[in-house]
Motif scaffolding. Structure first.
Motif, mmCIF file in Angstrom:
data_model
loop_
_atom_site.group_PDB
_atom_site.id
_atom_site.type_symbol
_atom_site.label_atom_id
_atom_site.label_comp_id
_atom_site.label_asym_id
_atom_site.label_seq_id
_atom_site.Cartn_x
_atom_site.Cartn_y
_atom_site.Cartn_z
ATOM 1 N N ASP A 137 0.827 -1.213 0.000
ATOM 2 C CA ASP A 137 0.000 0.000 0.000
ATOM 3 C C ASP A 137 0.857 1.257 0.000
ATOM 4 N N ARG A 148 0.160 -9.051 -5.378
ATOM 5 C CA ARG A 148 -0.649 -8.078 -4.656
ATOM 6 C C ARG A 148 -0.268 -6.650 -5.063
ATOM 7 N N ALA A 206 -2.796 -4.005 -6.944
ATOM 8 C CA ALA A 206 -3.081 -2.715 -6.311
ATOM 9 C C ALA A 206 -2.610 -1.563 -7.193
ATOM 10 N N ARG A 238 -5.081 -1.123 -10.094
ATOM 11 C CA ARG A 238 -6.319 -0.413 -9.712
ATOM 12 C C ARG A 238 -6.059 1.089 -9.557
#
Length: 349
Positions: A254, A283, A287, A290
């Motif tokens: 993130d 992952r 992410a 997106r």
């Protein structure tokens, strides 16, 4: 409007030995991969839970000639057909670097062809451009690996460092957290596999520096938070281990995504290349994809086999240097640490 690339040297041999992989590859015209061979050392380092530099360099000494010969055989060419040799000159483990670089120098000298030293991170970025020919400067480069976590503005000139980790690299954090969770070596891939069965919201782990201005990263605090969670949990069940792995992976990736989005907005860039070993993480890919859709960005990832250390990227980067007239002297040496954009070995021959 982008300018055309200079024509690359016809057939270039790349040698990569910056850590525990010994790799050789041949790239034709800077674009076509003719051969790629990699010898890993995971079994040798597994008992120690990480790379032991002395073991790595000694294994490189035993294998470098064999790996280069294998690449030439796979391409179906003789060494005398080479137009140039490129070898990683830094950064990396000095002993490992010297093995590949010394072999490359000796081979280039015997063949009477030019030699170039390649910056390891420039090689990773060249892998993205090789995999996606439409990726041209200017663009944002996110380098994520065991030794590097940094954002660069890539232009036709020297790369500009925008932000980097203040402590641990993200790949190093993956490996160390994997060890905390009792996962096997190599830790990064093992942690990603464990995370597939976990709940990434199970643990509220910090996203270091995410709420602060700037483009730097930090992973030591996140690693410490996982260590505390492990200590509090006691013996880990498979499900709890999976939840911790997933929660750590989410927190780590993130931050990469949020910092990349901020850098793209700040610099007015619309293309992003994500390179290095951690770029293979699914992952992170999902992410980032997106986020790119939301922000109108184009994101480029090399195929997984070109994310981890390989010699294709070295040959491709070297072919471009040769096309630009770069030639390095036989006296060139390796450097364990050198910023991207600086080439202390680039001494004219």
């Amino acid at each position: 409007m982008t300018s055309p690339r200079p024509r690359a040297a016809h057939l270039v041999l790349g040698i990569e030995s910056s850590c525990d992989e010994m790799a050789a590859a041949l790239v034709e015209d800077g674009l076509r991969v003719r051969a790629s061979c990699i010898r890993g050392q995971a079994e040798s380092h597994r008992p120690y839970g990480g790379v032991v530099p002395e073991i790595a360099s000694r294994d490189h000494l035993r294998s470098v000639s064999q790996v280069v010969e294998q690449a030439l055989a796979e391409a179906g060419v003789a060494a005398e057909s080479l137009d140039g040799v490129a070898a990683t000159a830094g950064p990396g483990l000095l002993g490992s670097l010297l093995v590949g670089l010394s072999f490359g120098k000796a081979l280039a000298y015997r063949l009477g062809v030019p030699l170039v030293g390649v910056h390891h991170l420039a090689g990773h970025l060249a892998a993205a451009e090789l995999a996606a020919p439409q990726l041209r400067p200017p663009y944002l480069g996110l380098v994520v690996s065991g030794g590097h976590t940094a954002l660069y503005k890539i232009t036709e000139g020297a790369p500009e460092l925008l932000g980097e980790t203040r402590d641990d690299a993200v790949g190093e954090a993956f490996d160390k957290v994997a060890k905390l969770l009792g996962l096997p070596y190599p830790g990064g891939p093992a942690l990603s596999r464990a995370a597939q069965g976990g709940d990434e919201s199970a643990y509220d782990l910090p996203r270091p520096l995410q709420a602060l201005p700037g483009l730097d990263f930090s992973y030591s605090g996140l690693k410490t938070a996982v260590a505390r969670a492990v200590a509090q949990a006691g013996p880990l069940s498979d499900s709890r281990r999976a939840d911790l792995a997933a929660s750590f992976q989410a927190a780590a990736t993130d931050v990469l995504v949020s910092r990349t989005r901020r850098a793209a907005r700040q610099e007015g860039l619309h293309r992003v290349a994500v390179v290095g070993g951690v770029a293979a993480n699914q992952r992170l890919r999902q992410a980032m994809g997106r986020a790119a859709e939301r922000d109108g960005l184009e994101v480029f990832f090399p195929p997984p086999e070109l994310c981890t250390d390989n010699a294709v990227m070295v040959a491709a980067a070297g072919a471009r240097l040769l096309a630009q007239g770069e030639r390095h002297a036989w006296s060139l040496s390796a450097f364990s640490r050198v910023p991207l954009g600086e080439s202390p070995w680039a001494e004219a021959s």
